[in-house]
Design a protein around this motif. Structure first.
Motif, PDB file in Angstrom:
ATOM      1  N   VAL A   1      -7.568  -0.771  -2.723  1.00 50.63           N
ATOM      2  CA  VAL A   1      -8.030  -1.857  -1.602  1.00 50.63           C
ATOM      3  C   VAL A   1      -7.413  -3.134  -1.922  1.00 50.63           C
ATOM      4  O   VAL A   1      -6.916  -3.342  -2.864  1.00 50.63           O
ATOM      5  CB  VAL A   1      -9.893  -1.979  -1.762  1.00 50.63           C
ATOM      6  CG1 VAL A   1     -10.469  -0.467  -1.678  1.00 50.63           C
ATOM      7  CG2 VAL A   1      -9.979  -2.538  -3.564  1.00 50.63           C
TER       8      VAL A   1
ATOM      9  N   ARG B   1       1.016  -1.242  -0.029  1.00 47.29           N
ATOM     10  CA  ARG B   1      -0.245  -0.203   0.024  1.00 47.29           C
ATOM     11  C   ARG B   1       1.156   1.177  -0.010  1.00 47.29           C
ATOM     12  O   ARG B   1       0.556   2.132  -0.866  1.00 47.29           O
ATOM     13  CB  ARG B   1      -0.809  -0.069   1.237  1.00 47.29           C
ATOM     14  CG  ARG B   1      -1.921   1.172   1.311  1.00 47.29           C
ATOM     15  CD  ARG B   1      -2.731   1.348   2.587  1.00 47.29           C
ATOM     16  NE  ARG B   1      -1.695   1.667   3.661  1.00 47.29           N
ATOM     17  CZ  ARG B   1      -1.624   2.962   3.677  1.00 47.29           C
ATOM     18  NH1 ARG B   1      -2.047   3.815   3.047  1.00 47.29           N
ATOM     19  NH2 ARG B   1      -0.780   3.217   4.665  1.00 47.29           N
TER      20      ARG B   1
ATOM     21  N   ARG C   1     -18.913  -0.471  -6.429  1.00 50.03           N
ATOM     22  CA  ARG C   1     -17.886   0.473  -6.366  1.00 50.03           C
ATOM     23  C   ARG C   1     -18.351   1.564  -7.168  1.00 50.03           C
ATOM     24  O   ARG C   1     -19.272   1.394  -8.069  1.00 50.03           O
ATOM     25  CB  ARG C   1     -16.445  -0.253  -7.191  1.00 50.03           C
ATOM     26  CG  ARG C   1     -16.891  -0.642  -8.611  1.00 50.03           C
ATOM     27  CD  ARG C   1     -15.516  -0.897  -9.310  1.00 50.03           C
ATOM     28  NE  ARG C   1     -15.927  -1.180 -10.913  1.00 50.03           N
ATOM     29  CZ  ARG C   1     -16.124  -0.170 -11.657  1.00 50.03           C
ATOM     30  NH1 ARG C   1     -16.041   1.197 -11.312  1.00 50.03           N
ATOM     31  NH2 ARG C   1     -16.289  -0.441 -12.735  1.00 50.03           N
TER      32      ARG C   1
ATOM     33  N   ASP D   1      -9.071   4.515  -5.391  1.00 52.30           N
ATOM     34  CA  ASP D   1      -9.190   4.047  -4.160  1.00 52.30           C
ATOM     35  C   ASP D   1      -8.346   2.688  -4.328  1.00 52.30           C
ATOM     36  O   ASP D   1      -8.145   2.273  -5.350  1.00 52.30           O
ATOM     37  CB  ASP D   1     -10.498   3.299  -3.892  1.00 52.30           C
ATOM     38  CG  ASP D   1     -11.621   4.587  -3.640  1.00 52.30           C
ATOM     39  OD1 ASP D   1     -10.955   5.654  -3.253  1.00 52.30           O
ATOM     40  OD2 ASP D   1     -12.828   4.383  -3.709  1.00 52.30           O
TER      41      ASP D   1
ATOM     42  N   THR E   1     -10.574   2.422  -8.936  1.00 57.41           N
ATOM     43  CA  THR E   1     -10.308   1.557  -7.928  1.00 57.41           C
ATOM     44  C   THR E   1      -9.134   0.843  -8.391  1.00 57.41           C
ATOM     45  O   THR E   1      -9.246   0.236  -9.590  1.00 57.41           O
ATOM     46  CB  THR E   1     -11.408   0.785  -7.296  1.00 57.41           C
ATOM     47  OG1 THR E   1     -12.345   1.602  -6.998  1.00 57.41           O
ATOM     48  CG2 THR E   1     -10.794  -0.180  -6.024  1.00 57.41           C
TER      49      THR E   1
ATOM     50  N   GLN F   1      -3.094   7.451  -4.980  1.00 60.32           N
ATOM     51  CA  GLN F   1      -4.299   7.968  -4.249  1.00 60.32           C
ATOM     52  C   GLN F   1      -4.626   9.305  -4.376  1.00 60.32           C
ATOM     53  O   GLN F   1      -5.695   9.856  -4.290  1.00 60.32           O
ATOM     54  CB  GLN F   1      -4.375   7.633  -2.940  1.00 60.32           C
ATOM     55  CG  GLN F   1      -4.530   5.863  -2.700  1.00 60.32           C
ATOM     56  CD  GLN F   1      -4.480   5.658  -1.232  1.00 60.32           C
ATOM     57  OE1 GLN F   1      -3.759   6.319  -0.343  1.00 60.32           O
ATOM     58  NE2 GLN F   1      -5.514   4.897  -0.608  1.00 60.32           N
TER      59      GLN F   1
END
Length: 239
Positions: free
Chosen positions: A26, A10, A38, A24, A42, A19
């Motif tokens: 995840v 991450r 959603r 997003d 992403t 980001q």
């Protein structure tokens, strides 16, 4: 260990600025129901396989020392595991998904290992290299179609990401160092003379003068023994 690898990945992707563009990030499984819910661009980093790297398994134990060099514990060697992730991008247009995948791929191939400052917890304590490989040669794992079939979704472009991370071994605490000599107690007396209440004479601690350097014969070498007054050595006069 697995959650620490997740955090390292991450941080690696966030450091690339993904980001900041409103994307997003995840670690959810990209199932059909999930994709329907959603509502923003992403990137999904889905862990779908964990396998031990048996070729790197070691035996034995390593000693742990404190600041003074005293052994405080022993730990078995770490065991290495290969974690396989499926990295996918989700937007409303394939062109945007490909752009996000390109940015993610550029970030993941920038280095062959997670940077040390992005490692947390046990990974940081071990201080070992956590290697990564993005879009590398095929492995003997499940095919992409098998993964998507298990997820209940349709096949789409994805990056196969493999990470090799150590799982810390078990630690066993060591007992305190020996700082006193051996204590010898005599057998219980028959009449209790010179003994404590239970008939056992007080213990005596063995000490040797100059024991720090026992010499070539070790502690088996003969040493001068002080005799009590009135006693004499065999073949000698009383002292």
């Amino acid at each position: 260990m697995i959650h620490e690898v997740d955090e390292g990945l991450r941080l690696l992707l966030v450091d690339a600025g993904l980001q900041e563009s409103g994307v997003d990030l995840v670690f959810d499984a990209p199932t059909k129901d999930w994709s329907a819910r959603r509502n923003a661009p992403t990137i999904s980093v889905f862990l779908h396989r964990i396998r031990e790297d048996a070729a790197r398994r070691r035996t034995g134990a390593a000693e742990e020392h404190d600041a003074e060099g005293v052994v405080i514990g022993r730990r078995t060697p770490p065991r290495w595991y290969e974690l396989t992730y499926l990295v996918t991008a989700w937007t409303n247009r394939p062109q945007d998904e490909h752009r996000l995948l390109s940015e993610a791929l550029r970030c993941l191939v920038r280095s062959d290992a997670l940077p040390a400052h992005m490692l947390t917890g046990s990974l940081a304590e071990l201080g070992l290299t956590v290697e990564i490989e993005a879009a590398g040669p095929g492995t003997d794992g499940p095919s992409a179609s098998d993964v998507w079939s298990a997820l209940g979704g349709e096949l789409k472009a994805a990056i196969d990401l493999r990470v090799w991370a150590p799982l810390a071994g078990e630690r066993t605490a060591a007992g305190p160092p020996v700082t006193e000599g051996l204590v010898v107690r005599s057998a219980p007396g028959t009449d209790g003379d010179g003994a404590d209440g239970d008939g056992i004479e007080p213990g005596r601690r063995l000490r040797y003068d100059g024991a720090s350097d026992p010499g070539g014969q070790g502690f088996a070498a003969q040493r001068e023994r002080q005799l009590p007054p009135g006693r004499r050595r065999r073949g000698g006069a009383a002292r």
